[in-house]
Design a protein around this motif. Sequence first.
Motif, PDB file in Angstrom:
ATOM      1  N   ILE A   1      -6.727  -5.928  -4.631  1.00 39.38           N
ATOM      2  CA  ILE A   1      -5.406  -5.320  -4.473  1.00 39.38           C
ATOM      3  C   ILE A   1      -5.570  -4.101  -3.568  1.00 39.38           C
ATOM      4  O   ILE A   1      -6.294  -3.167  -3.911  1.00 39.38           O
ATOM      5  CB  ILE A   1      -4.840  -4.876  -5.839  1.00 39.38           C
ATOM      6  N   CYS A   2      -4.929  -4.136  -2.416  1.00 39.16           N
ATOM      7  CA  CYS A   2      -5.081  -3.035  -1.470  1.00 39.16           C
ATOM      8  C   CYS A   2      -3.881  -2.092  -1.562  1.00 39.16           C
ATOM      9  O   CYS A   2      -2.756  -2.482  -1.234  1.00 39.16           O
ATOM     10  CB  CYS A   2      -5.220  -3.582  -0.052  1.00 39.16           C
ATOM     11  N   VAL A   3      -4.112  -0.875  -2.018  1.00 44.01           N
ATOM     12  CA  VAL A   3      -3.041   0.114  -2.086  1.00 44.01           C
ATOM     13  C   VAL A   3      -3.052   0.928  -0.793  1.00 44.01           C
ATOM     14  O   VAL A   3      -4.083   1.427  -0.362  1.00 44.01           O
ATOM     15  CB  VAL A   3      -3.136   1.030  -3.338  1.00 44.01           C
ATOM     16  N   MET A   4      -1.874   1.028  -0.179  1.00 42.40           N
ATOM     17  CA  MET A   4      -1.774   1.702   1.119  1.00 42.40           C
ATOM     18  C   MET A   4      -0.942   2.974   0.992  1.00 42.40           C
ATOM     19  O   MET A   4       0.258   2.926   0.762  1.00 42.40           O
ATOM     20  CB  MET A   4      -1.130   0.766   2.144  1.00 42.40           C
ATOM     21  N   GLY A   5      -1.595   4.099   1.133  1.00 42.60           N
ATOM     22  CA  GLY A   5      -0.870   5.366   1.125  1.00 42.60           C
ATOM     23  C   GLY A   5      -0.760   5.986  -0.257  1.00 42.60           C
ATOM     24  O   GLY A   5      -1.023   5.354  -1.280  1.00 42.60           O
ATOM     25  N   ASN A   6      -0.353   7.251  -0.267  1.00 45.90           N
ATOM     26  CA  ASN A   6      -0.340   8.034  -1.505  1.00 45.90           C
ATOM     27  C   ASN A   6       0.568   7.487  -2.600  1.00 45.90           C
ATOM     28  O   ASN A   6       0.209   7.542  -3.776  1.00 45.90           O
ATOM     29  CB  ASN A   6       0.045   9.491  -1.206  1.00 45.90           C
ATOM     30  N   THR A   7       1.726   6.963  -2.232  1.00 42.91           N
ATOM     31  CA  THR A   7       2.655   6.499  -3.271  1.00 42.91           C
ATOM     32  C   THR A   7       2.077   5.323  -4.054  1.00 42.91           C
ATOM     33  O   THR A   7       2.088   5.317  -5.290  1.00 42.91           O
ATOM     34  CB  THR A   7       4.020   6.118  -2.662  1.00 42.91           C
ATOM     35  N   ALA A   8       1.541   4.341  -3.340  1.00 41.59           N
ATOM     36  CA  ALA A   8       0.945   3.182  -4.013  1.00 41.59           C
ATOM     37  C   ALA A   8      -0.316   3.603  -4.771  1.00 41.59           C
ATOM     38  O   ALA A   8      -0.545   3.180  -5.916  1.00 41.59           O
ATOM     39  CB  ALA A   8       0.628   2.083  -3.009  1.00 41.59           C
ATOM     40  N   TYR A   9      -1.104   4.453  -4.147  1.00 42.09           N
ATOM     41  CA  TYR A   9      -2.349   4.931  -4.771  1.00 42.09           C
ATOM     42  C   TYR A   9      -2.032   5.664  -6.073  1.00 42.09           C
ATOM     43  O   TYR A   9      -2.652   5.441  -7.111  1.00 42.09           O
ATOM     44  CB  TYR A   9      -3.066   5.847  -3.781  1.00 42.09           C
ATOM     45  N   ASN A  10      -1.017   6.517  -6.014  1.00 39.14           N
ATOM     46  CA  ASN A  10      -0.634   7.280  -7.185  1.00 39.14           C
ATOM     47  C   ASN A  10      -0.009   6.375  -8.257  1.00 39.14           C
ATOM     48  O   ASN A  10      -0.322   6.486  -9.442  1.00 39.14           O
ATOM     49  CB  ASN A  10       0.340   8.384  -6.772  1.00 39.14           C
ATOM     50  N   SER A  11       0.863   5.469  -7.844  1.00 39.78           N
ATOM     51  CA  SER A  11       1.570   4.631  -8.816  1.00 39.78           C
ATOM     52  C   SER A  11       0.633   3.680  -9.546  1.00 39.78           C
ATOM     53  O   SER A  11       0.788   3.443 -10.731  1.00 39.78           O
ATOM     54  CB  SER A  11       2.662   3.815  -8.124  1.00 39.78           C
ATOM     55  N   LEU A  12      -0.331   3.111  -8.826  1.00 38.53           N
ATOM     56  CA  LEU A  12      -1.188   2.112  -9.459  1.00 38.53           C
ATOM     57  C   LEU A  12      -2.466   2.688 -10.042  1.00 38.53           C
ATOM     58  O   LEU A  12      -2.988   2.159 -11.012  1.00 38.53           O
ATOM     59  CB  LEU A  12      -1.533   0.994  -8.470  1.00 38.53           C
ATOM     60  N   LEU A  13      -2.962   3.750  -9.448  1.00 42.04           N
ATOM     61  CA  LEU A  13      -4.281   4.235  -9.870  1.00 42.04           C
ATOM     62  C   LEU A  13      -4.276   5.698 -10.263  1.00 42.04           C
ATOM     63  O   LEU A  13      -5.321   6.291 -10.486  1.00 42.04           O
ATOM     64  CB  LEU A  13      -5.295   4.002  -8.736  1.00 42.04           C
ATOM     65  N   ASP A  14      -3.074   6.268 -10.285  1.00 44.08           N
ATOM     66  CA  ASP A  14      -2.932   7.664 -10.660  1.00 44.08           C
ATOM     67  C   ASP A  14      -3.714   8.589  -9.714  1.00 44.08           C
ATOM     68  O   ASP A  14      -4.139   9.667 -10.097  1.00 44.08           O
ATOM     69  CB  ASP A  14      -3.444   7.840 -12.107  1.00 44.08           C
ATOM     70  N   GLY A  15      -3.902   8.127  -8.497  1.00 47.50           N
ATOM     71  CA  GLY A  15      -4.713   8.890  -7.551  1.00 47.50           C
ATOM     72  C   GLY A  15      -3.895   9.821  -6.683  1.00 47.50           C
ATOM     73  O   GLY A  15      -2.678   9.690  -6.582  1.00 47.50           O
ATOM     74  N   LYS A  16      -4.581  10.778  -6.080  1.00 44.80           N
ATOM     75  CA  LYS A  16      -3.966  11.561  -5.020  1.00 44.80           C
ATOM     76  C   LYS A  16      -5.006  11.858  -3.944  1.00 44.80           C
ATOM     77  O   LYS A  16      -6.185  11.626  -4.134  1.00 44.80           O
ATOM     78  CB  LYS A  16      -3.315  12.829  -5.557  1.00 44.80           C
ATOM     79  N   ASP A  17      -4.534  12.360  -2.839  1.00 41.63           N
ATOM     80  CA  ASP A  17      -5.394  12.654  -1.691  1.00 41.63           C
ATOM     81  C   ASP A  17      -6.010  11.396  -1.074  1.00 41.63           C
ATOM     82  O   ASP A  17      -7.207  11.147  -1.158  1.00 41.63           O
ATOM     83  CB  ASP A  17      -6.491  13.653  -2.068  1.00 41.63           C
ATOM     84  N   ILE A  18      -5.136  10.651  -0.454  1.00 42.03           N
ATOM     85  CA  ILE A  18      -5.526   9.387   0.165  1.00 42.03           C
ATOM     86  C   ILE A  18      -6.546   9.611   1.288  1.00 42.03           C
ATOM     87  O   ILE A  18      -7.467   8.816   1.470  1.00 42.03           O
ATOM     88  CB  ILE A  18      -4.263   8.647   0.702  1.00 42.03           C
ATOM     89  N   THR A  19      -6.395  10.713   2.011  1.00 38.12           N
ATOM     90  CA  THR A  19      -7.292  10.985   3.140  1.00 38.12           C
ATOM     91  C   THR A  19      -8.745  11.066   2.665  1.00 38.12           C
ATOM     92  O   THR A  19      -9.658  10.631   3.355  1.00 38.12           O
ATOM     93  CB  THR A  19      -6.911  12.320   3.815  1.00 38.12           C
ATOM     94  N   LYS A  20      -8.916  11.639   1.482  1.00 39.72           N
ATOM     95  CA  LYS A  20     -10.256  11.800   0.951  1.00 39.72           C
ATOM     96  C   LYS A  20     -10.789  10.506   0.333  1.00 39.72           C
ATOM     97  O   LYS A  20     -11.987  10.232   0.370  1.00 39.72           O
ATOM     98  CB  LYS A  20     -10.233  12.902  -0.114  1.00 39.72           C
ATOM     99  N   ASN A  21      -9.919   9.727  -0.232  1.00 35.06           N
ATOM    100  CA  ASN A  21     -10.361   8.565  -1.025  1.00 35.06           C
ATOM    101  C   ASN A  21     -10.262   7.220  -0.327  1.00 35.06           C
ATOM    102  O   ASN A  21     -10.709   6.206  -0.855  1.00 35.06           O
ATOM    103  CB  ASN A  21      -9.585   8.539  -2.336  1.00 35.06           C
ATOM    104  N   ARG A  22      -9.680   7.194   0.825  1.00 34.84           N
ATOM    105  CA  ARG A  22      -9.499   5.928   1.544  1.00 34.84           C
ATOM    106  C   ARG A  22     -10.864   5.292   1.862  1.00 34.84           C
ATOM    107  O   ARG A  22     -11.881   5.996   1.958  1.00 34.84           O
ATOM    108  CB  ARG A  22      -8.707   6.142   2.842  1.00 34.84           C
TER     109      ARG A  22
END
Length: 183
Positions: free
Chosen positions: A119-140
């Motif tokens: 499952i490929c999450v693209m961008g902060n909104t998807a990252y946050n919604s599915l994985l509770d993540g933030k800072d896409i630039t750092k975690n991509r």
Amino acid sequence: MTENSLESIKSQVISCTKCELCKSRKNAVPGKGNQNAEIVFIGEAPGRSEDKIGEPFVGAAGKRLTEALEEAGLSRDSVYITNVVKCRPPDNRVPNQKERETCRNYLEQELAILKPKIICVMGNTAYNSLLDGKDITKNRGRFLEKDGKLYFITIHPAATIYNQELVQILKEDIKTLHDKLKK
Ligand code: URA
Ligand code: SF4
């Protein structure tokens, strides 16, 4: 059976009025793609072009995504593409928590039917919604396992529109993703 179920989600989404976004949309935008897809891509929400046509990633961001896929040897027809929310927020604002939660069930159903390998999450909104993540630039560029599912994190294709460096980053990431699939 599979097709019917995706078709059924599609028809539910098209007529959905469960959240406020139904009031301002022209067309709801169900996910689209191969029912045997091994990768599902998840964006944020439809933009103007998607709202007009009723299909995901058909505007400028979609063009960037298609290019990155093709360069990595993946055709758009072989994958499945969807969004966290299926209706366009006014002025393309970020969908709020309530909208995301209300729409969540459609995404969960899509994933339950497709059972993708990644499952490929693209961008902060998807990252946050599915994985509770933030800072896409750092975690991509990273893979992550959660609840027995394998996720890959990348930037949102729209971010590449005015930033040439990010074009390369998106391409690199999609290549990493495809390489993993081939293993
Ligand atoms: N941006 C998204 O997040 N999704 C689309 O479908 C189009 C643009
Ligand atoms: Fe329904 Fe989702 Fe559209 Fe809200 S965003 S109206 S929950 S399909």
